[in-house]
Scaffold this active site. Structure first.
Site, PDB file in Angstrom:
ATOM      1  N   ASP A  79      -0.460  -0.503  -4.729  1.00 42.37           N
ATOM      2  CA  ASP A  79      -1.748   0.004  -5.226  1.00 42.37           C
ATOM      3  C   ASP A  79      -1.671   1.399  -5.823  1.00 42.37           C
ATOM      4  O   ASP A  79      -2.505   1.800  -6.615  1.00 42.37           O
ATOM      5  CB  ASP A  79      -2.806  -0.033  -4.116  1.00 42.37           C
ATOM      6  CG  ASP A  79      -2.527   0.978  -3.005  1.00 42.37           C
ATOM      7  OD1 ASP A  79      -1.343   1.313  -2.767  1.00 42.37           O
ATOM      8  OD2 ASP A  79      -3.495   1.417  -2.356  1.00 42.37           O
ATOM      9  N   ASN A  80      -0.686   2.186  -5.388  1.00 43.24           N
ATOM     10  CA  ASN A  80      -0.494   3.553  -5.919  1.00 43.24           C
ATOM     11  C   ASN A  80       0.848   4.049  -5.414  1.00 43.24           C
ATOM     12  O   ASN A  80       1.502   3.395  -4.600  1.00 43.24           O
ATOM     13  CB  ASN A  80      -1.638   4.497  -5.504  1.00 43.24           C
ATOM     14  CG  ASN A  80      -1.923   4.513  -4.018  1.00 43.24           C
ATOM     15  OD1 ASN A  80      -2.964   4.027  -3.578  1.00 43.24           O
ATOM     16  ND2 ASN A  80      -1.007   5.032  -3.221  1.00 43.24           N
TER      17      ASN A  80
ATOM     18  N   ASP B 161       0.844  -1.196   0.000  1.00 41.47           N
ATOM     19  CA  ASP B 161       0.000   0.000   0.000  1.00 41.47           C
ATOM     20  C   ASP B 161       0.882   1.251   0.000  1.00 41.47           C
ATOM     21  O   ASP B 161       1.740   1.408   0.886  1.00 41.47           O
ATOM     22  CB  ASP B 161      -0.902  -0.015   1.234  1.00 41.47           C
ATOM     23  CG  ASP B 161      -2.076   0.952   1.100  1.00 41.47           C
ATOM     24  OD1 ASP B 161      -2.101   1.724   0.121  1.00 41.47           O
ATOM     25  OD2 ASP B 161      -2.961   0.927   1.973  1.00 41.47           O
ATOM     26  N   ASP B 162       0.691   2.104  -0.969  1.00 43.05           N
ATOM     27  CA  ASP B 162       1.393   3.393  -1.045  1.00 43.05           C
ATOM     28  C   ASP B 162       2.914   3.247  -1.155  1.00 43.05           C
ATOM     29  O   ASP B 162       3.664   4.121  -0.698  1.00 43.05           O
ATOM     30  CB  ASP B 162       1.066   4.283   0.177  1.00 43.05           C
ATOM     31  CG  ASP B 162      -0.392   4.720   0.227  1.00 43.05           C
ATOM     32  OD1 ASP B 162      -1.175   4.279  -0.635  1.00 43.05           O
ATOM     33  OD2 ASP B 162      -0.748   5.485   1.145  1.00 43.05           O
TER      34      ASP B 162
ATOM     35  N   LYS C 230      -5.654  -5.729   3.555  1.00 38.08           N
ATOM     36  CA  LYS C 230      -6.543  -4.599   3.281  1.00 38.08           C
ATOM     37  C   LYS C 230      -7.480  -4.949   2.125  1.00 38.08           C
ATOM     38  O   LYS C 230      -7.038  -5.423   1.087  1.00 38.08           O
ATOM     39  CB  LYS C 230      -5.692  -3.383   2.932  1.00 38.08           C
ATOM     40  CG  LYS C 230      -6.494  -2.145   2.574  1.00 38.08           C
ATOM     41  CD  LYS C 230      -5.556  -0.959   2.392  1.00 38.08           C
ATOM     42  CE  LYS C 230      -6.305   0.293   1.957  1.00 38.08           C
ATOM     43  NZ  LYS C 230      -5.412   1.460   1.859  1.00 38.08           N
TER      44      LYS C 230
ATOM     45  N   HIS D 245     -10.808  -2.767   1.221  1.00 40.62           N
ATOM     46  CA  HIS D 245     -11.121  -1.423   0.723  1.00 40.62           C
ATOM     47  C   HIS D 245     -11.982  -1.413  -0.536  1.00 40.62           C
ATOM     48  O   HIS D 245     -11.893  -0.499  -1.365  1.00 40.62           O
ATOM     49  CB  HIS D 245      -9.837  -0.606   0.494  1.00 40.62           C
ATOM     50  CG  HIS D 245     -10.025   0.846   0.845  1.00 40.62           C
ATOM     51  ND1 HIS D 245      -9.054   1.798   0.697  1.00 40.62           N
ATOM     52  CD2 HIS D 245     -11.112   1.491   1.334  1.00 40.62           C
ATOM     53  CE1 HIS D 245      -9.516   2.968   1.079  1.00 40.62           C
ATOM     54  NE2 HIS D 245     -10.774   2.810   1.473  1.00 40.62           N
TER      55      HIS D 245
ATOM     56  N   ARG E 147      -7.598  -1.010  -6.425  1.00 36.99           N
ATOM     57  CA  ARG E 147      -7.881  -2.400  -6.020  1.00 36.99           C
ATOM     58  C   ARG E 147      -9.002  -3.010  -6.852  1.00 36.99           C
ATOM     59  O   ARG E 147      -8.954  -4.187  -7.237  1.00 36.99           O
ATOM     60  CB  ARG E 147      -8.204  -2.446  -4.528  1.00 36.99           C
ATOM     61  CG  ARG E 147      -6.961  -2.236  -3.691  1.00 36.99           C
ATOM     62  CD  ARG E 147      -7.226  -1.661  -2.308  1.00 36.99           C
ATOM     63  NE  ARG E 147      -5.996  -1.051  -1.846  1.00 36.99           N
ATOM     64  CZ  ARG E 147      -5.024  -1.701  -1.192  1.00 36.99           C
ATOM     65  NH1 ARG E 147      -5.194  -2.958  -0.841  1.00 36.99           N
ATOM     66  NH2 ARG E 147      -3.923  -1.085  -0.867  1.00 36.99           N
TER      67      ARG E 147
ATOM     68  N   SER F 166      -8.667   1.394   4.938  1.00 35.65           N
ATOM     69  CA  SER F 166      -7.323   1.901   5.237  1.00 35.65           C
ATOM     70  C   SER F 166      -7.064   1.902   6.743  1.00 35.65           C
ATOM     71  O   SER F 166      -7.972   2.134   7.546  1.00 35.65           O
ATOM     72  CB  SER F 166      -7.142   3.316   4.679  1.00 35.65           C
ATOM     73  OG  SER F 166      -7.215   3.296   3.280  1.00 35.65           O
TER      74      SER F 166
ATOM     75  N   LYS G 169       1.281   9.473  -4.916  1.00 37.28           N
ATOM     76  CA  LYS G 169      -0.102   9.063  -4.672  1.00 37.28           C
ATOM     77  C   LYS G 169      -1.080  10.210  -4.956  1.00 37.28           C
ATOM     78  O   LYS G 169      -0.823  11.355  -4.574  1.00 37.28           O
ATOM     79  CB  LYS G 169      -0.238   8.634  -3.215  1.00 37.28           C
ATOM     80  CG  LYS G 169      -1.654   8.334  -2.760  1.00 37.28           C
ATOM     81  CD  LYS G 169      -1.673   7.853  -1.323  1.00 37.28           C
ATOM     82  CE  LYS G 169      -3.079   7.575  -0.837  1.00 37.28           C
ATOM     83  NZ  LYS G 169      -3.087   6.913   0.481  1.00 37.28           N
TER      84      LYS G 169
ATOM     85  N   HIS H 184       1.296   2.189   4.227  1.00 36.86           N
ATOM     86  CA  HIS H 184       0.347   3.295   4.380  1.00 36.86           C
ATOM     87  C   HIS H 184       0.428   3.764   5.827  1.00 36.86           C
ATOM     88  O   HIS H 184       0.539   2.951   6.741  1.00 36.86           O
ATOM     89  CB  HIS H 184      -1.045   2.744   4.062  1.00 36.86           C
ATOM     90  CG  HIS H 184      -2.161   3.742   3.978  1.00 36.86           C
ATOM     91  ND1 HIS H 184      -2.600   4.446   5.081  1.00 36.86           N
ATOM     92  CD2 HIS H 184      -2.939   4.120   2.940  1.00 36.86           C
ATOM     93  CE1 HIS H 184      -3.610   5.226   4.699  1.00 36.86           C
ATOM     94  NE2 HIS H 184      -3.832   5.051   3.412  1.00 36.86           N
TER      95      HIS H 184
ATOM     96  N   CYS I 262      -6.250   4.143  -3.435  1.00 36.20           N
ATOM     97  CA  CYS I 262      -6.487   2.753  -3.035  1.00 36.20           C
ATOM     98  C   CYS I 262      -7.699   2.079  -3.667  1.00 36.20           C
ATOM     99  O   CYS I 262      -7.576   1.091  -4.382  1.00 36.20           O
ATOM    100  CB  CYS I 262      -6.664   2.682  -1.516  1.00 36.20           C
ATOM    101  SG  CYS I 262      -5.222   3.150  -0.580  1.00 36.20           S
TER     102      CYS I 262
HETATM  103 MG    MG Z   1      -2.870   3.112  -1.270  1.00 32.35          MG
END
Ligand code: MG
Length: 474
Positions: A294-295, A42-43, A139, A141, A86, A164, A315, A243, A82
């Site tokens: 994811d980003n 994540d991130d 996660k 989301h 996803r 998140s 992001k 994240h 996110c």
């Molecule tokens: Mg993210």
């Protein structure tokens, strides 16, 4: 256990010529119904792995997998935040098609009443037709109400935080951004983020003990792999890290100068544990492991966010740093080793997995992915030649071939104060991956071609309800 098809050298050489293979390594004959493991950080920024050039962070397991497998240097997610990213990974469709991107909100929140619609077909559902069992860990989301959970989207089991890890923030608790800017080792209190852990559809812990979250996601995924060792499986391991708020378990806490580095080292450890388990079970020749994020990095958190390396932005932005992710694909029985410089996307995972599993992808709807399995085997160039950069429901930029045109730009992660560009900015990403040098004046015809491509894409998009705008029923 299938060991793949052995081909005599002379026949193999003939196949290479017929197939127009352009890489040095010989193609790999993939096993039937391989297992799939997607580890989704994540991130995580493009520049956050050792193998992608980070000078400080320790990612020895991913570095090793990149050396043994494929490192993709132009691999994209389909959104810069996110929830839509996803949705795109699991469905092989731009999130505009499922209503999972929005003009009013960036992502789903605990007060959201929407989620990934039941009629969307996830990778887990597509693979079920080929006899796969799927587990989701980490996660989610894509909707926290029961009707949207992984267990309703083709997964046999789920264990994780359904959104998140910075949500459900306790009023009056410290301002993370202010604290993080002052101190790379600032530690949040997990009790200040009252997020739940769900097992299948039941809440089992709240607030989640986030110190151990990376380790526990990993243990659950390994448990699932062990239980299904004799059965084709798909594991979706979506880490909450890196994240904010950042946490690491005792073994990793304090090993590095920054808390971000501790957290990323534990995510790397997680990947190493998964691969060690596959080897112990004798599954390494028939399992494909994909690692990506994811980003891009959440730059507003300073040292508690990562880096996009040479890429511009992060992001929530439509610059390359928002959507291009450090991606490693490993599977010695499937993947021909090397650096892949062609384009790929999480949109491509669904059709690629379907092809490797010998099952047809959904044919009753628009898909935005390509089958990358020939590229994994070392049989030629990536079929992907384009990428859209959505900001919510608007296309701010698009790439076709080496060129990327920006019709709207902005520099802060929420897309505030967008600047219309007329003429659009144009960058040649093969010459200038950092998007520094506008070449629009030299290539006006290229802008027209990309605009035509965008118009053709828009014509295939049908209006659907905005899932992120649906409030929670009282
Ligand atoms: Mg993210």
């Amino acid at each position: 256990m299938s060991q793949g098809i052995r081909v005599p050298g002379v026949v193999l050489a003939a196949l290479l010529i017929l197939g127009g293979c352009t890489t040095a390594e010989p193609p790999v004959a993939a096993p039937e119904k391989p297992n799939f493991v997607v580890v989704f950080a994540d991130d995580l920024g493009y520049g956050d792995l050792g193998t992608f050039g980070h000078p400080v962070f320790r990612t020895p397991n991913l570095d090793q997998l990149a050396a043994e497998g494929q490192k993709w240097t132009q691999f994209y997610v389909a959104a810069n935040v996110c929830t839509p990213s996803r949705a795109a990974l699991l469905t092989g469709r731009y999130p505009i098609r499922s209503g999972m991107t929005s003009s009013v909100r960036g992502v789903l929140f605990p007060d959201s009443g929407g989620g990934l619609p039941a009629d969307e077909i996830t990778i887990a559902e597509a693979l079920a037709d080929a006899g796969y069992i799927s587990g989701a860990f980490g996660k989610w989301h894509l909707g926290h109400l029961p009707q949207y959970l992984p267990t309703r989207q083709g997964f046999a089991t789920y264990w994780g935080i359904p959104y998140s890890n910075d949500m459900d923030k306790v009023p009056g608790s410290p301002d993370y951004r202010a604290e993080a800017r002052a101190n790379a080792r600032w530690q949040a209190d997990p009790a200040d983020y009252n997020v739940p852990i769900l097992h299948d559809e039941e809440e089992i812990e709240r607030p989640a003990d986030q110190y151990t979250i990376t380790r526990r996601y990993t243990e659950r995924a390994i448990e699932f792999i062990r239980a299904n060792r004799d059965h084709p499986f798909f594991v979706y391991l979506a880490h909450s890290m890196v994240h904010i708020p950042l946490f690491a378990s005792k073994d990793f806490d304090g090993r590095n100068a920054s808390r971000y580095a501790d957290a990323i080292e534990e995510v790397d450890w997680s990947v190493g544990q998964i691969v060690a388990t596959l080897k112990e079970l004798g599954l390494e020749e028939r399992t494909l492991v994909v690692f990506t994020s994811d980003n891009g990095p959440w730059l507003v958190f300073d040292t508690h966010g990562g880096t996009a390396g040479p890429l511009r932005g992060g992001k929530g932005e439509t610059w390359e740093g928002g959507q291009r992710e450090p991606t490693v694909v490993w599977g010695p029985g499937i993947v021909s080793p090397g650096v892949v410089r062609g384009m790929g996307s999480t949109l491509d995972l669904l059709p690629t997995f379907c092809a490797l599993a010998g099952v047809e992808p959904p044919s009753d709807r628009a898909l935005d992915g390509y089958d990358l399995s020939p590229v994994l085997r070392g049989e030629g160039e990536s079929p992907r030649n384009e990428m859209m950069y959505y900001q919510g429901v608007e296309i701010f930029a698009a790439r076709v071939g080496p060129f990327k045109a920006h019709w709207t730009t902005f520099t802060n992660y929420r897309g505030e104060n967008p600047v219309p560009r007329d003429p659009p900015l144009l960058f040649n990403l093969e010459e200038d991956p950092s998007e520094k040098y506008d070449v629009a004046a030299r290539h006006p015809e290229v802008i027209d071609q990309i605009a035509e491509h965008v118009e053709a894409h828009k014509k295939t998009v049908e209006p659907v309800p905005d899932q992120l705008a649906i409030p929670l029923e009282p």
